[in-house]
Write an enzyme that holds these catalytic residues in place. Structure first.
Site, PDB file in Angstrom:
ATOM      1  N   THR A   1       0.843  -1.194   0.000  1.00  0.00           N
ATOM      2  CA  THR A   1       0.000   0.000   0.000  1.00  0.00           C
ATOM      3  C   THR A   1       0.874   1.237   0.000  1.00  0.00           C
ATOM      4  OG1 THR A   1      -1.677   1.265   1.171  1.00  0.00           O
ATOM      5  CG2 THR A   1      -0.229  -0.087   2.543  1.00  0.00           C
TER       6      THR A   1
ATOM      7  N   GLU B   1      -4.717  -2.968   4.473  1.00  0.00           N
ATOM      8  CA  GLU B   1      -4.300  -3.594   5.734  1.00  0.00           C
ATOM      9  C   GLU B   1      -5.404  -4.446   6.348  1.00  0.00           C
ATOM     10  OE1 GLU B   1      -3.778  -0.513   4.792  1.00  0.00           O
ATOM     11  OE2 GLU B   1      -1.893   0.302   5.567  1.00  0.00           O
TER      12      GLU B   1
ATOM     13  N   LYS C   1      -6.350  10.432  -2.376  1.00  0.00           N
ATOM     14  CA  LYS C   1      -6.848   9.280  -3.124  1.00  0.00           C
ATOM     15  C   LYS C   1      -7.565   9.745  -4.383  1.00  0.00           C
ATOM     16  CE  LYS C   1      -7.748   4.673  -1.979  1.00  0.00           C
ATOM     17  NZ  LYS C   1      -8.540   3.639  -1.352  1.00  0.00           N
TER      18      LYS C   1
ATOM     19  N   TRP D   1      -3.625   5.834  -4.574  1.00  0.00           N
ATOM     20  CA  TRP D   1      -2.969   6.800  -3.699  1.00  0.00           C
ATOM     21  C   TRP D   1      -1.957   7.685  -4.418  1.00  0.00           C
ATOM     22  CZ3 TRP D   1      -5.294   7.654   0.596  1.00  0.00           C
ATOM     23  CH2 TRP D   1      -5.926   6.624   1.290  1.00  0.00           C
TER      24      TRP D   1
HETATM   25  P1  AMP Z   1      -6.593   1.250   0.367  1.00  0.00           P
HETATM   26  O1  AMP Z   1      -5.672   0.708   1.377  1.00  0.00           O
HETATM   27  O2  AMP Z   1      -5.903   1.732  -0.862  1.00  0.00           O
HETATM   28  O3  AMP Z   1      -7.718   0.338   0.079  1.00  0.00           O
HETATM   29  O4  AMP Z   1      -7.237   2.567   0.971  1.00  0.00           O
HETATM   30  C1  AMP Z   1      -7.921   2.586   2.203  1.00  0.00           C
HETATM   31  C2  AMP Z   1      -8.373   3.980   2.493  1.00  0.00           C
HETATM   32  O5  AMP Z   1      -9.280   4.445   1.479  1.00  0.00           O
HETATM   33  C3  AMP Z   1      -9.125   4.164   3.786  1.00  0.00           C
HETATM   34  O6  AMP Z   1      -8.264   4.237   4.908  1.00  0.00           O
HETATM   35  C4  AMP Z   1      -9.863   5.471   3.514  1.00  0.00           C
HETATM   36  O7  AMP Z   1      -9.031   6.600   3.709  1.00  0.00           O
HETATM   37  C5  AMP Z   1     -10.209   5.361   2.038  1.00  0.00           C
HETATM   38  N1  AMP Z   1     -11.561   4.803   1.875  1.00  0.00           N
HETATM   39  C6  AMP Z   1     -11.895   3.526   1.620  1.00  0.00           C
HETATM   40  N2  AMP Z   1     -13.234   3.386   1.549  1.00  0.00           N
HETATM   41  C7  AMP Z   1     -13.775   4.601   1.792  1.00  0.00           C
HETATM   42  C8  AMP Z   1     -15.113   5.112   1.900  1.00  0.00           C
HETATM   43  N3  AMP Z   1     -16.181   4.354   1.706  1.00  0.00           N
HETATM   44  N4  AMP Z   1     -15.247   6.438   2.204  1.00  0.00           N
HETATM   45  C9  AMP Z   1     -14.182   7.236   2.390  1.00  0.00           C
HETATM   46  N5  AMP Z   1     -12.904   6.812   2.311  1.00  0.00           N
HETATM   47  C10 AMP Z   1     -12.700   5.509   2.018  1.00  0.00           C
END
Ligand code: AMP
Length: 543
Positions: free
Chosen positions: A185, A331, A441, A446
């Site tokens: 990540t 994670e 994001k 990211w």
């Molecule tokens: P990733 O590890 O790339 O899947 O990203 C995870 C992160 O994406 C989370 O910690 C949030 O900051 C953001 N995220 C995931 N789902 C949502 C959601 N439904 N609403 C807002 N942010 C989200």
């Protein structure tokens, strides 16, 4: 006193065997680089996974060795998922959208021994091959007729590799806690960090995903994962579909193509589709232009970023599709919360139901949530108090690969600190309100604000710089560069944006620059990003 039940290990190979035996005739449809519509059955897929497992053993790998993939969503990628993990190796999915330096870092850090690559990503690997010396060879995911010319050393064609192997294979009896897959990540500061899943965490996550108030997969479903297999196991779909017997429709390289997705949904009778908001925006725009409605689609799970209210409403009112918002992280395997309707709330007005649907959802059984204040005290679940969101459970990481606690990602009492800020209401619905982590994001992927800041600081016209994520109608968020000019200089917007070219991935470059006299700082001299985000809350990017 101990219970008297079998201690059968939870293994990914058991899903393969279950799917093949009970749902052997269920179809898997794929768009691939070399075939616009490939179609075969679960039984054929698992037979080929066993052939590949035999081939992997013949490559002389040791249990626990990492085998990487750089590939779109299609049937060959699925076969690799089962063969690599089931045979005792670790399936390391690599995101092909990363900048070359990040790819080199990740592949070397993981110590990948082989890379399975889609033909279209071969040029990407050619560019970095001299920097990934530990990789022993490359398997191109195609047949002999479509093999590309390449300067990569030790290249094998996938179909040739498995052609003469037996479809019989004795899956090893592994410890259920042994590593099964690895995904990096970049959603935290510093270098990308590896999340190492286990067989046990994967199976428990797949069971939970199949619960009715979660993804709710059954053998009657036709599932279109527009979430990439290279990112957090496509939200567990490769496992939960084979476990439940749902037909799978893989979009291959057509992930962002609204017309292609609509055509797949219509022709294959898709009932459940999963993806980030940006993907669905493309689909909805296409449907609206072409005057189409998504007849077969019953529900869509949207996550990875906040889901706009207007999107939920359009799915509901125009297409009669239920949107279930999901929240999670690499994670966390990744599912943490899903926003499914809850008994007792049926009498809410349509408007109130829409408001509720914009929240991230209720915690799934197996993923505990808490919100805490700056001193670590738990905050009430009243929908108003907001604080740092912590999670805990059997499919949440306990550390990052090879970092031995140095990432300081967990509290002393064993909770994982998500970097998200949230409220939780009395019904258990969590809503993300902000982020403490310094990342942006965009379209579900990211962008490191710190790297963008450090890069532009190399420009002589910049005294201080901050990059924040600002709402964007297509990408959810895009980076905005906020700059204090160096005394006596007059760098322009275009000059600063051009300065990024060749230094970061093209899609990372900020959409705009704002010049200010000073940036807000904390007492310790750090830039107060939360305040800066408030300052630019009404900012809109130029068209
Ligand atoms: P990733 O590890 O790339 O899947 O990203 C995870 C992160 O994406 C989370 O910690 C949030 O900051 C953001 N995220 C995931 N789902 C949502 C959601 N439904 N609403 C807002 N942010 C989200």
């Amino acid at each position: 006193m101990q219970g008297l039940m079998m201690n059968t290990p939870l293994l990914i190979s058991a899903i393969a065997e279950h799917g093949s035996r009970f749902h052997g005739e269920r179809e898997i449809v794929s768009v691939t680089g070399d075939n616009p519509r490939h179609c075969y059955t679960f039984r054929q897929a698992i037979n080929r996974s066993r052939q590949l497992a035999n081939a992997l053993d013949n490559l002389g790998l040791d249990h626990g060795d990492r085998v990487a993939t750089l590939a779109w969503n299609d049937y060959r990628h699925l076969e690799i998922y089962y063969a690599v993990s089931g045979a005792g190796y670790v399936c390391h999915t690599v995101n092909p959208r990363l900048f070359p330096d990040q790819l080199i870092y990740i592949i070397n850090h993981a110590e990948d021994r082989w890379i399975f690559v889609d033909a279209m990503f071969v040029p990407l690997l050619e560019k970095i091959s001299e920097h990934i010396k530990d990789v022993e060879g490359f398997v191109v995911l195609t047949d002999a007729a479509h093999m590309p010319e390449t300067s990569l050393p030790n290249v094998i064609c996938y179909e040739t590799l498995i052609a003469d192997e037996s479809a019989e294979y004795a899956w090893p009896d592994l410890d259920e806690n042994s590593a099964s897959a690895l995904c990096y990540t970049s959603g935290t500061t510093g270098d990308p960090k590896g999340v190492l899943y286990s067989h046990r965490s994967t199976i428990l996550h797949a069971y939970a995903g199949n619960a009715p108030d979660a993804l709710g997969l059954s053998s009657n479903d036709v599932v279109l994962p527009v979430v990439p297999l290279f990112h957090v196991n496509a939200w567990g779909i490769p496992y939960s579909t084979i476990m439940a017997g749902s037909k799978i429709v893989f979009p291959g390289p057509k992930m962002g193509d609204g017309e292609a997705l609509c055509e797949l949904i219509e022709s294959e009778g898709v009932t459940l589709a999963l993806g980030v908001p940006t993907v669905w925006l493309a689909l909805l725009q296409y449907c609206s232009k072409a005057g189409k409605t998504l007849g077969s689609l019953q529900r869509t799970v949207i996550g990875g970023a906040a889901v706009p209210r207007s999107m939920i409403q359009e799915f509901r009112d125009v297409h009669n599709v239920e949107v279930r918002q999901g929240w999670g992280m690499t994670e966390m395997s990744p599912l943490g919360t899903i926003n499914a309707q809850k008994a007792g709330l049926e009498s809410l007005s349509d408007d109130d139901k829409l408001d509720l649907a914009t929240k991230a959802g209720r915690g799934m059984f197996g993923c505990e949530l808490r919100i805490v204040d700056d001193d670590g005290n738990s905050l009430p679940w009243d929908g108003v108090a907001y604080g740092a969101l912590h999670v805990r459970g059997p499919w949440v990481c306990s550390d990052y690969f090879k970092l031995d606690g140095s990432a300081e990602s967990h509290t002393e009492d064993g909770w994982f600190e998500t970097g998200d800020v949230a409220t939780i209401d009395a019904n258990g619905f969590m809503a993300i309100t902000d982020r403490t982590k310094d990342v942006i994001k965009s379209g579900g992927e990211w962008i490191s604000s710190i790297e963008l800041e450090n890069t532009v600081m190399g420009h002589e016209g910049v005294a201080e710089a901050a990059v924040i994520g600002v709402a964007h109608p297509k990408w959810t968020e895009r980076p905005l560069l906020v700059v204090v000019r160096a005394a006596g200089t007059n760098a322009t917007r275009d000059e600063l944006l051009a300065y990024y070219e060749g230094k970061v991935a093209g899609w990372w470059i900020p959409n705009d620059v704002q010049f200010v006299d000073e940036l807000p700082h904390t007492a310790t001299g750090k830039i107060k990003k939360i305040e800066l985000r408030k300052q630019f809350a009404d900012y809109a990017f130029p068209d």
